[in-house]
Design a protein around this motif. Structure first.
Motif, PDB file in Angstrom:
ATOM      1  N   ALA A  93      10.464   2.086  -2.756  1.00 28.30           N
ATOM      2  CA  ALA A  93      11.802   1.752  -3.262  1.00 28.30           C
ATOM      3  C   ALA A  93      11.708   0.922  -4.535  1.00 28.30           C
ATOM      4  CB  ALA A  93      12.605   1.004  -2.201  1.00 28.30           C
ATOM      5  N   TYR A  94      10.761  -0.019  -4.583  1.00 31.96           N
ATOM      6  CA  TYR A  94      10.564  -0.833  -5.782  1.00 31.96           C
ATOM      7  C   TYR A  94      10.198   0.059  -6.965  1.00 31.96           C
ATOM      8  CZ  TYR A  94       8.687  -4.205  -9.076  1.00 31.96           C
ATOM      9  OH  TYR A  94       8.448  -4.950 -10.215  1.00 31.96           O
ATOM     10  N   ILE A  95       9.322   1.002  -6.732  1.00 31.82           N
ATOM     11  CA  ILE A  95       8.878   1.891  -7.814  1.00 31.82           C
ATOM     12  C   ILE A  95      10.024   2.776  -8.289  1.00 31.82           C
ATOM     13  CG2 ILE A  95       7.321   3.799  -8.376  1.00 31.82           C
ATOM     14  CD1 ILE A  95       5.254   2.343  -6.494  1.00 31.82           C
ATOM     15  N   VAL A  96      10.786   3.330  -7.366  1.00 30.94           N
ATOM     16  CA  VAL A  96      11.930   4.174  -7.742  1.00 30.94           C
ATOM     17  C   VAL A  96      12.926   3.377  -8.583  1.00 30.94           C
ATOM     18  CG1 VAL A  96      13.970   5.358  -6.815  1.00 30.94           C
ATOM     19  CG2 VAL A  96      11.721   5.804  -5.840  1.00 30.94           C
ATOM     20  N   LYS A  97      13.172   2.139  -8.187  1.00 32.83           N
ATOM     21  CA  LYS A  97      14.146   1.293  -8.893  1.00 32.83           C
ATOM     22  C   LYS A  97      13.640   0.853 -10.264  1.00 32.83           C
ATOM     23  CE  LYS A  97      16.686  -3.033  -8.598  1.00 32.83           C
ATOM     24  NZ  LYS A  97      16.909  -4.259  -7.840  1.00 32.83           N
ATOM     25  N   LYS A 103       6.104   9.064 -11.256  1.00 32.36           N
ATOM     26  CA  LYS A 103       5.431   9.385 -10.004  1.00 32.36           C
ATOM     27  C   LYS A 103       4.274   8.422  -9.771  1.00 32.36           C
ATOM     28  CE  LYS A 103       6.562  14.224  -9.724  1.00 32.36           C
ATOM     29  NZ  LYS A 103       6.108  15.514  -9.264  1.00 32.36           N
ATOM     30  N   ILE A 104       3.973   8.217  -8.509  1.00 33.02           N
ATOM     31  CA  ILE A 104       2.804   7.426  -8.137  1.00 33.02           C
ATOM     32  C   ILE A 104       1.597   8.349  -8.270  1.00 33.02           C
ATOM     33  CG2 ILE A 104       1.650   6.141  -6.311  1.00 33.02           C
ATOM     34  CD1 ILE A 104       4.498   5.658  -5.125  1.00 33.02           C
ATOM     35  N   LYS A 105       0.717   8.007  -9.201  1.00 31.59           N
ATOM     36  CA  LYS A 105      -0.447   8.854  -9.457  1.00 31.59           C
ATOM     37  C   LYS A 105      -1.503   8.665  -8.366  1.00 31.59           C
ATOM     38  CE  LYS A 105      -3.779  10.065 -13.007  1.00 31.59           C
ATOM     39  NZ  LYS A 105      -4.271   9.786 -14.333  1.00 31.59           N
ATOM     40  N   GLU A 106      -1.758   7.409  -8.000  1.00 24.84           N
ATOM     41  CA  GLU A 106      -2.769   7.091  -6.997  1.00 24.84           C
ATOM     42  C   GLU A 106      -2.360   5.836  -6.261  1.00 24.84           C
ATOM     43  OE1 GLU A 106      -6.245   6.684  -9.385  1.00 24.84           O
ATOM     44  OE2 GLU A 106      -6.497   8.825  -9.612  1.00 24.84           O
ATOM     45  N   ALA A 107      -2.883   5.670  -5.056  1.00 22.06           N
ATOM     46  CA  ALA A 107      -2.589   4.482  -4.264  1.00 22.06           C
ATOM     47  C   ALA A 107      -3.856   4.033  -3.548  1.00 22.06           C
ATOM     48  CB  ALA A 107      -1.488   4.784  -3.257  1.00 22.06           C
ATOM     49  N   ALA A 108      -3.929   2.718  -3.274  1.00 19.96           N
ATOM     50  CA  ALA A 108      -5.098   2.179  -2.592  1.00 19.96           C
ATOM     51  C   ALA A 108      -4.724   0.936  -1.795  1.00 19.96           C
ATOM     52  CB  ALA A 108      -6.193   1.829  -3.602  1.00 19.96           C
ATOM     53  N   TYR A 119      -1.712  -3.854  -1.716  1.00 14.22           N
ATOM     54  CA  TYR A 119      -1.661  -2.429  -2.023  1.00 14.22           C
ATOM     55  C   TYR A 119      -1.505  -2.243  -3.516  1.00 14.22           C
ATOM     56  CZ  TYR A 119      -1.306  -1.702   2.936  1.00 14.22           C
ATOM     57  OH  TYR A 119      -1.582  -1.688   4.275  1.00 14.22           O
ATOM     58  N   GLU A 120      -2.103  -1.181  -4.017  1.00 12.19           N
ATOM     59  CA  GLU A 120      -2.055  -0.862  -5.432  1.00 12.19           C
ATOM     60  C   GLU A 120      -1.469   0.536  -5.588  1.00 12.19           C
ATOM     61  OE1 GLU A 120      -5.542  -1.616  -8.236  1.00 12.19           O
ATOM     62  OE2 GLU A 120      -5.688   0.530  -7.798  1.00 12.19           O
ATOM     63  N   ALA A 121      -0.535   0.654  -6.512  1.00 10.46           N
ATOM     64  CA  ALA A 121       0.033   1.970  -6.839  1.00 10.46           C
ATOM     65  C   ALA A 121      -0.063   2.142  -8.346  1.00 10.46           C
ATOM     66  CB  ALA A 121       1.491   2.045  -6.386  1.00 10.46           C
ATOM     67  N   LEU A 128       0.291  -1.357 -10.116  1.00 10.82           N
ATOM     68  CA  LEU A 128       1.269  -2.253  -9.522  1.00 10.82           C
ATOM     69  C   LEU A 128       0.677  -2.779  -8.225  1.00 10.82           C
ATOM     70  CD1 LEU A 128       4.439  -0.022 -10.014  1.00 10.82           C
ATOM     71  CD2 LEU A 128       3.433  -1.656 -11.620  1.00 10.82           C
ATOM     72  N   ILE A 129       0.653  -4.097  -8.077  1.00  8.83           N
ATOM     73  CA  ILE A 129       0.048  -4.727  -6.914  1.00  8.83           C
ATOM     74  C   ILE A 129       1.149  -5.314  -6.032  1.00  8.83           C
ATOM     75  CG2 ILE A 129      -1.661  -6.423  -6.125  1.00  8.83           C
ATOM     76  CD1 ILE A 129      -2.823  -4.187  -7.949  1.00  8.83           C
ATOM     77  N   PHE A 130       1.047  -5.045  -4.728  1.00  9.13           N
ATOM     78  CA  PHE A 130       2.042  -5.479  -3.758  1.00  9.13           C
ATOM     79  C   PHE A 130       1.376  -6.220  -2.604  1.00  9.13           C
ATOM     80  CE2 PHE A 130       3.648  -1.751  -5.885  1.00  9.13           C
ATOM     81  CZ  PHE A 130       4.986  -2.030  -6.099  1.00  9.13           C
TER      82      PHE A 130
END
Length: 142
Positions: A93-97, A103-108, A119-121, A128-130
């Protein structure tokens, strides 16, 4: 190709310096012992040295993973690839906003030496670090 890009992202995300490939025989015994204790089934790790620490990249349970170990053998961080669909609803939701139409290319999933999970997106060339609860922490240039 995607996995190669993910490994490159992981390496630059951990430390923003040039990494040097290292043959396993040149990795200190303390580092190798720590790695083998934590990941006893992994036999084909690719090693790099960056900022005085050693990073092993490998696959475990089908997921690209990397671990950063200091010369005395202490594990500093472990990063494991994950599906962007597996990110929490609050992260997505944070990314969409904040990054509309991106698009999220990769996540970890990243676990530090104290067991703290973040988490990293990767979105639009930025990491982006969460926090574990989905709260946004920071943005890093990829």
């Amino acid at each position: 190709m995607k996995k190669a890009a993910f490994l490159l992202t992981m390496i630059t995300a951990v430390v923003c310096v040039n990494a040097q490939k290292v043959q396993q025989k040149n990795v200190p015994v303390s580092v190798q012992n720590s790695f083998q204790k934590q990941f006893p089934t992994v036999k084909d790790a690719k090693w790099e040295k960056e900022d005085g620490n050693y990073e092993a990249g490998f696959k475990i349970n089908g997921a690209e993973t990397s671990v950063v170990i200091n010369p005395s053998g202490s594990i500093l961080e472990t990063e494991t690839e994950m599906s962007s669909n597996s990110l929490s609803t609050s992260i997505k939701a944070y990314i969409v906003k904040n990054y509309p139409n991106q698009k999220i290319k990769e996540a970890a999933k990243i676990t530090d030496s104290k067991g703290i999970v973040t988490y990293e997106a990767e979105v639009n060339g930025k990491d982006l670090i969460f926090e574990n609860n989905g709260k946004f922490l920071k943005e890093k240039k990829d």
